[in-house]
Design an enzyme around this catalytic site. Structure first.
Site, PDB file in Angstrom:
ATOM      1  CG  HIS A  99      -1.939  -1.108   1.185  1.00 52.69           C
ATOM      2  ND1 HIS A  99      -2.739  -1.425   2.255  1.00 52.69           N
ATOM      3  CD2 HIS A  99      -2.258  -1.996   0.209  1.00 52.69           C
ATOM      4  CE1 HIS A  99      -3.500  -2.463   1.950  1.00 52.69           C
ATOM      5  NE2 HIS A  99      -3.223  -2.833   0.715  1.00 52.69           N
ATOM      6  CG  PHE A 119       1.231 -10.026   4.520  1.00 54.44           C
ATOM      7  CD1 PHE A 119       1.335 -10.340   5.871  1.00 54.44           C
ATOM      8  CD2 PHE A 119       0.937 -11.030   3.624  1.00 54.44           C
ATOM      9  CE1 PHE A 119       1.164 -11.637   6.309  1.00 54.44           C
ATOM     10  CE2 PHE A 119       0.755 -12.342   4.056  1.00 54.44           C
ATOM     11  CZ  PHE A 119       0.875 -12.651   5.400  1.00 54.44           C
ATOM     12  CB  CYS A 120       0.312  -3.194   4.221  1.00 57.42           C
ATOM     13  SG  CYS A 120       0.048  -2.921   5.970  1.00 57.42           S
ATOM     14  CB  ALA A 121       0.350  -6.342  -0.329  1.00 56.51           C
TER      15      ALA A 121
END
Ligand code: PLP
Length: 472
Positions: free
Chosen positions: A147, A394-396
């Site tokens: 992100h 995982f911020c993805a």
């Protein structure tokens, strides 16, 4: 003053790291190439007793190198303000800060005209670059990015962002970028790409993507948050225009990050933060303030610089360089093979991959286990085995959803809020390691996953605040 800092900050040298001794219950724990802090930390187990902590979440934040800690400890008594003090310690600290900039620029193979700005993190670096884009810049970014690399561009003035779909091979990534840029209108263009995925650990074809970008008159920024701790990153050799990374993933957890690269867009941009240090002159004229902003790195480093953070990064860069990436990479491959072979023995485990099983990776690997909620597995690894991994998206989020083949509107926030232990996993477990990881940690992790998958958890867990926690 210790001899390591005497004379001037420019004379600062690196002291040898302290002798590394293995904890009594872990004879193999000195087998890591670089000593890190925390290798003798013991944590309680829910099943009773305690065990040496196995930190296998380097991709989130790596432990500090002992060498970094020693350097900071040696400097700490001489800490002073940077660029704003006449005293000896201010001068010394200013020297140390600027010397750190040079060390890191050398580590990154920067070109003579490049600028290196100390930021707070990769996220901060990429937001800084987004704020410095010329008006109307078109941005090209794969929707597989973290992100931090996916989101800042939407905010840029007049920016148009094109999200490229997840490629299934490195060659497809280059071809897809080529096609997108081929039809692009004239005007400034920027490609943002990761060096290594924080989800799969897979290494992206940075040099080839840079060549494609430049063929079409675009510039490219490399998100090296996961690559820099594992591989040499040379902006000249890779021919990228900018690179961003975070100290805390590079064994230097003191709140600093880096943006390095071409000076022109940064020079022409409004200062990232308004405040002291970024200004050359401020005068009041009636109701207005007339401000002359600084040029150079000072323009985007308003406020008191984080000299400890910058020095820590420089120290880590020196330590990695001296250890030699060749041997670090060889050793990392051995650990990765051991990890992958061990997981391959468990048919219930599916390792996530965008580019396929044989693709090059750093020491980062995510997986799901059939019949297991990932939050449950991660909680049991911690509570029953003293192993720290990460679970979630995982911020993805777009990438993990692509890899898990779940609909974007299905629940899947970190911790899978509605999932009880044992339910189908909407997220994954990530294990990651680095230069401070002994073989024993990988072996303990494999043994723990095997036991959990085959025999189940020894303890009971419940969902609390969206996470699985041991019932106490
Ligand atoms: C590939 C990648 N890019 C960017 C970031 C953001 O880094 P930071 O949180 O240090 O800003 C991360 C953090 O996990 C990452 O893995």
């Amino acid at each position: 003053m210790p001899s390591s800092l005497s004379g001037s900050a420019g004379a600062a040298t690196v002291r040898a790291a302290e002798e590394c001794t293995a904890p009594a219950d872990c004879p193999g724990c000195t087998s890591a190439p670089l000593p890190v802090l925390g290798r003798d930390v013991r944590v309680p187990l829910v099943t009773g007793g305690e065990v040496g902590y196995a930190a296998l979440d380097y991709a989130a934040s790596a432990p500090a190198l002992q060498r970094v800690w020693d350097d900071i400890a040696a400097y700490a008594p001489y800490y002073g303000s940077v660029h704003r003090g006449a005293g000896y310690l201010s001068q010394l600290s200013t020297d140390l800060f600027e010397q750190s900039r040079e060390t890191v620029a050398g580590f990154l193979g920067c070109r003579p005209d490049d600028e290196l700005i100390f930021t707070r993190s990769t996220t901060d670096s990429l937001n800084l670059l987004a704020a410095a884009l010329p008006a109307g810049t078109r941005i090209y970014v794969f929707d597989t990015e973290h992100h931090a690399a996916l989101l800042p561009w939407q905010r840029a003035e007049d920016a148009r962002v094109e999200y490229l779909p997840a490629p299934r091979t490195p060659e497809q990534a280059v071809a897809s970028l080529d096609v997108a840029l081929h039809g692009a209108p004239k005007g400034p263009k920027l490609v943002c790409v990761t060096g290594a995925s924080n989800v799969t650990g897979e290494i992206w074809p940075v040099r080839e993507l840079a060549a494609a970008a430049h063929r079409h008159g675009a510039r490219i920024v490399l998100d090296a948050a996961q690559l820099a701790p594992h591989r040499p990153v040379d902006v000249t050799a890779l021919d990228v225009d900018w690179v961003a990374f975070s100290g805390h993933k590079l064994y230097a957890p003191f709140g600093a990050g880096v943006l390095a690269g071409r000076a022109d867009w940064l020079r022409d941009a409004e200062p990232y933060l308004a405040g002291g240090g970024a200004t050359r002159k401020v005068a009041r004229s009636g109701d207005e303030l007339l401000v002359e902003w600084n040029s150079g790195t000072a323009r985007h480093e308003a406020g008191s610089p984080n000299v400890i953070g910058a020095y820590a990064i420089a120290s880590a860069c020196k330590a990695l360089t001296e250890a030699g990436f060749d041997s670090l990479v060889t050793r990392e491959r051995e650990l990765l093979d051991r990890l992958r072979d061990g997981l391959a023995d468990l048919p219930e485990v599916r390792v996530l991959s965008l580019f396929g099983a044989g693709s090059a990776r750093v020491g980062v690997l995510s997986f799901v286990v059939q019949g297991w909620n990932s939050s449950h597995l991660a909680a049991a690894l911690s509570a029953e085995y003293g192993i720290g991994v990460r679970d979630g998206l995982f911020c993805a989020h777009p990438l993990v959803r692509t890899l898990l083949d779940t609909e974007p509107d299905e629940p899947g926030e970190c911790g899978a809020p509605d999932a009880a232990p044992g339910e189908r996993s909407l997220n994954a477990v990530r294990v990651s390691f680095g230069a401070g990881t002994p073989e024993e940690h990988v072996d303990r992790f494999l043994g723990a996953v095997r036991t959990l998958v085959r025999e189940g958890a020894a303890w009971r867990y419940r969902t609390e605040g969206g996470r699985c926690v041991p019932v106490r």
